[in-house]
Scaffold this active site. Structure first.
Site, PDB file in Angstrom:
ATOM      1  N   CYS A 281       0.836  -1.208   0.000  1.00 53.98           N
ATOM      2  CA  CYS A 281       0.000   0.000   0.000  1.00 53.98           C
ATOM      3  C   CYS A 281       0.868   1.255   0.000  1.00 53.98           C
ATOM      4  O   CYS A 281       1.517   1.583   1.002  1.00 53.98           O
ATOM      5  CB  CYS A 281      -0.921  -0.028   1.216  1.00 53.98           C
ATOM      6  SG  CYS A 281      -1.780   1.520   1.570  1.00 53.98           S
TER       7      CYS A 281
ATOM      8  N   CYS B 208      -0.003   3.879   2.625  1.00 58.81           N
ATOM      9  CA  CYS B 208       0.460   3.441   3.947  1.00 58.81           C
ATOM     10  C   CYS B 208       1.913   3.837   4.167  1.00 58.81           C
ATOM     11  O   CYS B 208       2.301   4.269   5.258  1.00 58.81           O
ATOM     12  CB  CYS B 208       0.309   1.925   4.094  1.00 58.81           C
ATOM     13  SG  CYS B 208      -1.380   1.311   3.974  1.00 58.81           S
TER      14      CYS B 208
END
Length: 241
Positions: free
Chosen positions: A160, A163
């Site tokens: 991600c 993230c």
């Protein structure tokens, strides 16, 4: 066309994504201050043996703090293998003899190596290192629901990109704040927790206080916005203390 390397590559937070996106499976070897000589020799030898099939990559702790968080590295050396953006295998407190079985499995030439207990070696326990604490299904209740401090949970995954954008802020908050516990939950490893807390999009940030959810947001907010969201919980905990 994928470049062929016949020696282990030294990488860092700045260059790792280029390696991971280069089209081959990758074996990451994380180490602390110095890569043990036997492990370095084995890494170079296996890089030649598997040239064109796998990238063997070494990352020093001082150059790879974000990658260490991204791959949940807790001890050194640690081997993590990655294929198509997904973690395949890992071994903490790795020895030179651990590397070949992980490479063989990564290219489909051997079984998944059974994890060997990592009882010794330089530790990175999050509570003492000033980094977010990696939690899972087994310790979530103890570390989060029973915590005597408010807890900021970062639901994340290694693939991600947003993230990774907020990871430095999580690191800063973990280092700076004693009144707030910062933890990370890898949704790929802990799908039950992700489902339980409805973390359908990541990063999902949830604040837990007294075992109850008191705040949440989704997406990679700027550092100042995250600090503003947690400020009242930090202040409240400080006043209570």
């Amino acid at each position: 066309m994928t470049t062929v390397f016949d020696t282990a590559l030294a990488s860092s937070d700045l260059s790792l994504d280029r390696v991971l996106n280069a089209g081959l499976p990758v074996a990451l070897v994380f180490y602390d201050k110095e890569l043990p000589a036997h492990l370095r020799q084995t890494a170079d030898s296996l890089a030649r043996q598997y040239a064109g099939k796998v990238f063997v990559v070494t990352l020093a702790r001082d150059d790879a703090s974000q990658s260490i968080t991204r791959f949940n590295v807790r001890q050194f050396p640690t081997i993590v293998t990655v294929r198509d953006g997904k973690n395949v295998s890992r071994q903490e407190n790795a020895q030179a003899s651990d590397l070949q079985p992980h490479l063989a499995h990564l290219v489909g030439e051997g079984p998944l190596p059974a994890p060997r207990a990592a009882a010794s070696g330089p530790s990175m326990r999050r509570e003492t290192s000033g980094s977010p604490l990696a939690v899972n299904e087994a310790d979530f209740e103890r570390e989060v629901l029973r915590s005597d401090r408010p807890v900021l949970i970062d639901f994340w995954a290694s693939w991600c990109a947003p993230c990774r954008m907020v990871a430095p802020t999580m690191e800063k908050l973990a280092r700076e704040q004693n009144a707030l516990k910062v933890v990370k939950v890898d949704v790929d490893v802990n799908p039950g927790l992700a489902s339980r807390y409805r973390a359908m999009s990541i990063p999902t940030m949830i604040v837990i206080k007294g075992g109850q959810e008191v705040d949440r947001w989704v997406g990679a907010l700027p550092e100042q916005a995250i600090r503003s969201r947690v400020a009242r919980w930090i202040q409240g905990a400080t006043q209570t203390a």
